[in-house]
Design a protein around this motif. Structure first.
Motif, short mmCIF file in Angstrom:
data_model
loop_
_atom_site.label_atom_id
_atom_site.label_comp_id
_atom_site.label_asym_id
_atom_site.label_seq_id
_atom_site.Cartn_x
_atom_site.Cartn_y
_atom_site.Cartn_z
N VAL A 152 44.21 -22.88 59.64
CA VAL A 152 44.96 -22.55 60.85
C VAL A 152 46.22 -21.78 60.48
O VAL A 152 46.69 -21.83 59.34
CB VAL A 152 45.33 -23.83 61.66
CG1 VAL A 152 44.09 -24.48 62.23
CG2 VAL A 152 46.11 -24.81 60.79
N ASN A 153 46.76 -21.09 61.46
CA ASN A 153 47.90 -20.21 61.23
C ASN A 153 49.22 -20.96 61.42
O ASN A 153 49.75 -21.05 62.51
CB ASN A 153 47.83 -19.02 62.19
CG ASN A 153 48.92 -18.00 61.91
OD1 ASN A 153 49.52 -17.99 60.84
ND2 ASN A 153 49.18 -17.15 62.89
N ILE A 154 49.72 -21.53 60.33
CA ILE A 154 51.01 -22.20 60.36
C ILE A 154 51.89 -21.61 59.27
O ILE A 154 51.40 -21.00 58.32
CB ILE A 154 50.88 -23.73 60.16
CG1 ILE A 154 50.16 -24.05 58.85
CG2 ILE A 154 50.17 -24.36 61.34
CD1 ILE A 154 50.10 -25.53 58.53
N ASP A 155 53.20 -21.79 59.39
CA ASP A 155 54.13 -21.20 58.44
C ASP A 155 54.11 -21.95 57.10
O ASP A 155 53.62 -23.08 56.99
CB ASP A 155 55.55 -21.21 59.02
CG ASP A 155 56.03 -22.61 59.34
OD1 ASP A 155 56.68 -23.23 58.49
OD2 ASP A 155 55.71 -23.10 60.45
N TYR A 156 54.65 -21.30 56.10
CA TYR A 156 54.62 -21.81 54.73
C TYR A 156 55.35 -23.15 54.60
O TYR A 156 54.86 -24.07 53.94
CB TYR A 156 55.25 -20.78 53.79
CG TYR A 156 55.36 -21.23 52.35
CD1 TYR A 156 54.26 -21.17 51.50
CD2 TYR A 156 56.57 -21.73 51.85
CE1 TYR A 156 54.36 -21.58 50.19
CE2 TYR A 156 56.67 -22.15 50.53
CZ TYR A 156 55.57 -22.07 49.70
OH TYR A 156 55.67 -22.48 48.39
N ASP A 157 56.52 -23.27 55.21
CA ASP A 157 57.30 -24.51 55.10
C ASP A 157 56.56 -25.71 55.67
O ASP A 157 56.58 -26.80 55.09
CB ASP A 157 58.65 -24.34 55.81
CG ASP A 157 59.58 -23.38 55.10
OD1 ASP A 157 59.36 -23.15 53.89
OD2 ASP A 157 60.49 -22.84 55.74
N THR A 158 55.90 -25.50 56.82
CA THR A 158 55.14 -26.60 57.43
C THR A 158 53.96 -26.99 56.53
O THR A 158 53.66 -28.18 56.35
CB THR A 158 54.61 -26.18 58.81
OG1 THR A 158 55.71 -25.82 59.65
CG2 THR A 158 53.83 -27.31 59.47
#
Length: 235
Positions: A152-158
């Motif tokens: 899924v498309n989530i940011d690197y930090d998450t």
């Protein structure tokens, strides 16, 4: 003469073709070819293990409890379908709504979003620590880690925050990612869904001349084009 037959195996009819062919290469060439074959074999084995892992995931490991069919449930009334346009949350509360929305996402090749959201919902209901760990690793492997089959498309930090919790996952470890995917579907896919043929066919809104269905909204009545009207007689 022996050397000529050795270099040109096509003239050596007495030797096996494979043996003569490989004799044309030096030890270094044979080693490189062997390493390449080993690498390909490992890739095949890795894909095979992942496929087996997904197949044997079990009922509680299944990403989505919904049947992945290409047909929209025929028992959905237009009145019920129209309720899904009130809000994205109302859509997710209705099992047929989720199934229909999933069907729409498959046409956009983004079904991993709803599957991840559903997996997180199921994950939060698990009480057993053993099952919680198993499910967490499954969700991480299938949806979170880089190059996951349904990433899924989530940011690197998450993503990194989730990775750090995998040794001892908690019920809230996927909460931030689930919220981001929920917001993405609500602001993007859900809006397109309400104008899709899949949804309009259920509400019987097929263009000009179609029968107008009444639905109680927060402040108005909608015609067949989804445009608000304020005629009190429609209530």
């Amino acid at each position: 003469m022996e050397t000529l037959l050795f270099l040109f195996p096509q003239f050596n009819y007495m030797a096996p073709k494979e043996e003569a062919y490989f004799k044309m290469f030096g030890p270094e060439d044979l080693q490189a070819a062997k390493m390449k074959d080993d690498s390909r074999q490992k890739d095949k084995e890795r894909k095979s293990r992942l496929s087996l892992f997904l197949t044997k995931s079990g009922s509680h490991e299944n990403v989505s409890p919904l049947k992945k069919t290409n047909t929209t449930p025929s028992n959905i009334s237009p009145e019920v379908a129209l309720q899904w346009s009130d809000s994205f949350e109302d859509l997710l509360k209705h099992s047929d709504g989720v199934e229909t929305f999933s069907q729409f996402l498959r046409t956009e090749f983004s079904e991993e979003n709803i599957e991840f959201w559903l997996a997180c919902e199921e994950y939060k209901t698990i009480d057993s620590e053993t099952k919680l760990l198993s499910k967490a690793k499954y969700i991480y492997t299938v949806f979170i880690e880089s190059d996951a089959p349904k990433e899924v498309n989530i940011d690197y930090d998450t993503k990194m925050a989730i990775q750090k919790t995998m040794a001892k996952p908690t019920k809230s470890c996927f909460e931030a990612a689930q919220t981001k995917i929920h917001s993405l579907m609500k602001k993007d896919s859900y809006r397109r869904f309400l104008h899709s043929d899949i949804y309009l066919s259920l509400t019987k809104k097929k263009g000009p001349g179609a029968t107008m269905f009444r639905r109680r909204s927060r402040s108005c009545v909608f015609n067949e084009r989804g445009e608000p009207t304020t005629a009190a007689s429609e209530w």
